[in-house]
Scaffold this motif. Structure first.
Motif, mmCIF file in Angstrom:
data_model
loop_
_atom_site.group_PDB
_atom_site.id
_atom_site.type_symbol
_atom_site.label_atom_id
_atom_site.label_comp_id
_atom_site.label_asym_id
_atom_site.label_seq_id
_atom_site.Cartn_x
_atom_site.Cartn_y
_atom_site.Cartn_z
ATOM 1 N N ASP A 148 -2.718 -6.820 21.342
ATOM 2 C CA ASP A 148 -2.890 -5.368 21.482
ATOM 3 C C ASP A 148 -4.223 -5.032 22.136
ATOM 4 O OD1 ASP A 148 -2.004 -2.748 21.275
ATOM 5 O OD2 ASP A 148 -2.938 -2.444 19.311
ATOM 6 N N GLY A 149 -4.593 -5.834 23.150
ATOM 7 C CA GLY A 149 -5.825 -5.546 23.859
ATOM 8 C C GLY A 149 -6.332 -6.745 24.638
ATOM 9 N N TYR A 150 -7.287 -6.500 25.509
ATOM 10 C CA TYR A 150 -7.827 -7.522 26.405
ATOM 11 C C TYR A 150 -8.621 -8.581 25.646
ATOM 12 C CZ TYR A 150 -10.940 -9.584 29.927
ATOM 13 O OH TYR A 150 -11.631 -10.458 30.716
ATOM 14 N N THR A 151 -8.439 -9.849 26.025
ATOM 15 C CA THR A 151 -9.242 -10.954 25.516
ATOM 16 C C THR A 151 -9.087 -12.147 26.457
ATOM 17 O OG1 THR A 151 -9.688 -12.414 23.631
ATOM 18 C CG2 THR A 151 -7.390 -11.880 24.068
ATOM 19 N N THR A 152 -10.118 -12.969 26.531
ATOM 20 C CA THR A 152 -10.014 -14.257 27.224
ATOM 21 C C THR A 152 -10.149 -15.406 26.231
ATOM 22 O OG1 THR A 152 -12.388 -14.223 27.714
ATOM 23 C CG2 THR A 152 -10.892 -13.351 29.408
ATOM 24 N N ASN A 153 -10.141 -15.074 24.942
ATOM 25 C CA ASN A 153 -10.227 -16.086 23.897
ATOM 26 C C ASN A 153 -8.832 -16.628 23.605
ATOM 27 O OD1 ASN A 153 -11.138 -17.718 21.812
ATOM 28 N ND2 ASN A 153 -11.014 -16.065 20.290
ATOM 29 N N LEU A 154 -8.416 -17.570 24.417
ATOM 30 C CA LEU A 154 -7.070 -18.128 24.306
ATOM 31 C C LEU A 154 -7.054 -19.266 23.291
ATOM 32 C CD1 LEU A 154 -6.204 -18.289 28.106
ATOM 33 C CD2 LEU A 154 -5.800 -16.408 26.503
ATOM 34 N N THR A 155 -6.040 -19.291 22.440
ATOM 35 C CA THR A 155 -5.918 -20.313 21.403
ATOM 36 C C THR A 155 -4.665 -21.155 21.646
ATOM 37 O OG1 THR A 155 -4.575 -18.961 19.907
ATOM 38 C CG2 THR A 155 -6.980 -18.702 19.789
ATOM 39 N N HIS A 156 -4.556 -22.258 20.903
ATOM 40 C CA HIS A 156 -3.344 -23.066 20.974
ATOM 41 C C HIS A 156 -2.144 -22.301 20.431
ATOM 42 C CE1 HIS A 156 -5.585 -27.204 21.169
ATOM 43 N NE2 HIS A 156 -5.929 -26.370 22.129
ATOM 44 N N ASP A 157 -2.378 -21.452 19.444
ATOM 45 C CA ASP A 157 -1.282 -20.636 18.920
ATOM 46 C C ASP A 157 -0.726 -19.717 20.003
ATOM 47 O OD1 ASP A 157 -1.330 -21.744 16.433
ATOM 48 O OD2 ASP A 157 -2.499 -20.154 15.494
ATOM 49 N N HIS A 158 -1.605 -19.177 20.851
ATOM 50 C CA HIS A 158 -1.131 -18.350 21.965
ATOM 51 C C HIS A 158 -0.217 -19.158 22.871
ATOM 52 C CE1 HIS A 158 -4.901 -15.642 21.502
ATOM 53 N NE2 HIS A 158 -3.859 -15.042 20.957
ATOM 54 N N ALA A 159 -0.648 -20.378 23.222
ATOM 55 C CA ALA A 159 0.140 -21.205 24.137
ATOM 56 C C ALA A 159 1.467 -21.601 23.519
ATOM 57 C CB ALA A 159 -0.662 -22.446 24.529
ATOM 58 N N ASP A 160 1.442 -22.023 22.245
ATOM 59 C CA ASP A 160 2.688 -22.410 21.574
ATOM 60 C C ASP A 160 3.627 -21.216 21.459
ATOM 61 O OD1 ASP A 160 1.791 -25.022 21.240
ATOM 62 O OD2 ASP A 160 0.919 -24.618 19.272
ATOM 63 N N GLY A 161 3.061 -20.058 21.128
ATOM 64 C CA GLY A 161 3.888 -18.858 21.005
ATOM 65 C C GLY A 161 4.496 -18.450 22.332
ATOM 66 N N TYR A 162 3.753 -18.645 23.410
ATOM 67 C CA TYR A 162 4.264 -18.286 24.729
ATOM 68 C C TYR A 162 5.452 -19.164 25.110
ATOM 69 C CZ TYR A 162 4.128 -17.030 29.702
ATOM 70 O OH TYR A 162 4.440 -16.584 30.965
ATOM 71 N N LEU A 163 5.376 -20.463 24.789
ATOM 72 C CA LEU A 163 6.512 -21.335 25.092
ATOM 73 C C LEU A 163 7.735 -20.932 24.281
ATOM 74 C CD1 LEU A 163 5.092 -24.947 25.531
ATOM 75 C CD2 LEU A 163 5.358 -23.108 27.200
ATOM 76 N N ARG A 164 7.529 -20.548 23.028
ATOM 77 C CA ARG A 164 8.673 -20.086 22.228
ATOM 78 C C ARG A 164 9.242 -18.794 22.827
ATOM 79 N NH1 ARG A 164 5.305 -21.954 17.956
ATOM 80 N NH2 ARG A 164 4.503 -19.852 17.561
ATOM 81 N N HIS A 165 8.356 -17.937 23.317
ATOM 82 C CA HIS A 165 8.804 -16.714 23.988
ATOM 83 C C HIS A 165 9.633 -17.047 25.228
ATOM 84 C CE1 HIS A 165 8.631 -12.914 26.206
ATOM 85 N NE2 HIS A 165 8.028 -13.555 27.200
ATOM 86 N N LEU A 166 9.146 -18.003 26.031
ATOM 87 C CA LEU A 166 9.887 -18.410 27.225
ATOM 88 C C LEU A 166 11.248 -18.988 26.870
ATOM 89 C CD1 LEU A 166 7.054 -20.124 29.318
ATOM 90 C CD2 LEU A 166 8.153 -17.934 29.822
ATOM 91 N N ALA A 167 11.283 -19.763 25.779
ATOM 92 C CA ALA A 167 12.541 -20.393 25.382
ATOM 93 C C ALA A 167 13.630 -19.361 25.108
ATOM 94 C CB ALA A 167 12.325 -21.269 24.145
ATOM 95 N N GLY A 168 13.234 -18.173 24.656
ATOM 96 C CA GLY A 168 14.211 -17.141 24.344
ATOM 97 C C GLY A 168 14.558 -16.237 25.513
ATOM 98 N N GLU A 169 13.895 -16.434 26.654
ATOM 99 C CA GLU A 169 14.165 -15.593 27.812
ATOM 100 C C GLU A 169 15.443 -16.019 28.538
ATOM 101 O OE1 GLU A 169 10.811 -15.555 30.466
ATOM 102 O OE2 GLU A 169 10.179 -13.593 29.692
ATOM 103 N N GLU A 170 16.093 -15.068 29.170
ATOM 104 C CA GLU A 170 17.271 -15.379 29.974
ATOM 105 C C GLU A 170 16.826 -15.640 31.416
ATOM 106 O OE1 GLU A 170 20.266 -12.433 29.652
ATOM 107 O OE2 GLU A 170 20.527 -12.657 27.489
ATOM 108 N N SER A 171 16.201 -16.768 31.602
ATOM 109 C CA SER A 171 15.757 -17.180 32.935
ATOM 110 C C SER A 171 15.972 -18.678 33.055
ATOM 111 C CB SER A 171 14.275 -16.834 33.149
ATOM 112 O OG SER A 171 13.470 -17.433 32.157
ATOM 113 N N SER A 172 15.893 -19.171 34.265
ATOM 114 C CA SER A 172 16.168 -20.593 34.488
ATOM 115 C C SER A 172 15.108 -21.462 33.841
ATOM 116 C CB SER A 172 16.227 -20.879 35.993
ATOM 117 O OG SER A 172 14.936 -20.822 36.554
#
Length: 375
Positions: free
Chosen positions: A81-105
């Motif tokens: 809910d706002g700007y940050t450059t403090n990226l964590t491993h949880d962010h990366a893992d969550g993003y892959l789970r998000h991608l897994a649920g997308e309807e894209s190739s």
């Protein structure tokens, strides 16, 4: 910008801050984000492919993945809910789970995954962040999300047995003359000391229980590379045969974990901790395992150990991507097979049961047995 300036501009044809992203930022955020991007992309172009050789990625590769990195940042801002450059491993893992649920190739998903891996590679080398290795890939053959390569049940036993041979040498009492001199020279090189300073303690140290205990704990607990790096001797509860991982030292930092160990592993850990207490380089640390350079083990050094163990065991690594995660994935696969998803979720320290579900598959040897029965 004139032609001369354009020829020396490393970001020519690379969109540092797309308009969609710029619209989300105030002036200071924009300048901060642009600087972040410049530092990252310049490093990728110069060092990213092989940092030790100053070999960078091609500009077309960086340009393509830069846009996907930008998409990842925007996804993180949405979650936070706002700007940050403090990226964590949880962010990366969550993003892959998000991608897994997308309807894209899955080709698109895999390209996004590679972009995020490049971003975290830069953060590791330039920002001192922990290395990140994704636990899932996106198969382009069957359009499904699959775990990485894993060790079979037989290979797990072979790797455990090979750890008892790793780095072993004969007993000093059973070597004489030229043979002892040869082993003294070997130990001098191994422990980086003059040959005439090699002691009986060095002979005993060469046959230490460090690698067997590391391998045993990883096979039982499915330790991630980052967990090996963060491990503490205080995790070991030998009396109850478990590892107790406090949430502040857990990879996912969500709760305390109690992970079961085999009796054999507990014995190995006990022998190693006794030996460890006599080694000077462990005097000021509670890390259970250190490299020769006194550093915690990380993904690269662990991968080298696994490949050496595979060589000792006679396990072919051809056409396989065997990283330390292969151990973790084998633990998940067979724990799920033997005890079900709930047991695997606890043993592997997954917060979400959906993460564990990728291990709900039939191991290859069971499928081969089924073929035999089918005739």
């Amino acid at each position: 910008m004139n032609d001369a300036d354009r020829a020396t501009d490393p970001f020519d044809d690379i969109n540092l801050v797309p308009n969609t992203t710029e619209d989300l930022l105030n002036e200071r955020q924009y300048l901060d984000y642009r600087s972040e991007r410049e530092h990252c992309l310049e490093w990728l172009l110069t060092f990213g492919k092989e940092p030790e050789r100053a070999d960078g990625y091609a500009k077309t590769t960086v340009s393509n993945r830069a846009s996907r990195m930008d998409q990842f940042y925007r996804w993180v801002w949405e979650q936070e809910d706002g700007y940050t450059t403090n990226l964590t491993h949880d962010h990366a893992d969550g993003y892959l789970r998000h991608l897994a649920g997308e309807e894209s190739s899955n080709a698109h998903k895999n390209a996004c995954r590679k972009a995020v891996m490049m971003l975290y590679k830069w953060r590791h080398h330039r920002r001192g962040a922990d290395e990140w290795e994704p636990e899932i890939t996106f198969s382009q053959k069957n359009q499904s999300t699959t775990p990485r390569d894993y060790l079979t049940r037989q290979e797990r036993t072979m790797i455990r047995d090979a750890s008892l041979e790793y780095g072993s040498i004969p007993s000093r009492d059973n070597t004489y003359g030229d043979e002892r001199d040869k082993w003294n020279a070997y130990l001098a090189q191994r422990f980086q000391k003059p040959k005439d300073e090699v002691t009986p303690e060095d002979w005993a140290r060469a046959n230490s229980w460090k690698i067997p205990s590391l391998v045993g704990a990883s096979l039982d607990a499915g330790l991630r590379p980052i967990e090996v790096e963060r491990a503490r001797t205080t995790w070991v509860d030998a009396e109850n045969g478990v590892l107790r991982i406090p949430k502040e030292q857990s990879s996912k930092n969500s709760e305390n974990w109690v992970v079961g160990l085999q009796d054999q592993t507990v014995e190995m850990m006990g022998r190693w901790l006794d030996q460890r207490a006599t080694i000077d380089k462990y005097d000021d640390t509670d890390a259970p395992w250190l490299t020769r350079q006194r550093n915690p083990y990380q993904s690269g050094s662990l991968r080298k150990i696994l490949h050496r163990l595979s060589e000792i065991a006679g396990i072919s690594t051809e056409n396989r991507q065997l990283s330390w995660y292969a151990i973790r994935h084998s633990t998940g696969t067979y724990m799920t097979r033997e005890e079900g998803l709930a047991a695997a979720q606890t043993q592997l320290r997954h917060r979400s049961p959906e993460t564990t579900m990728k291990y709900d598959q039939v191991p290859v040897e069971d499928r081969k047995n089924a073929l035999d029965r089918m005739g």
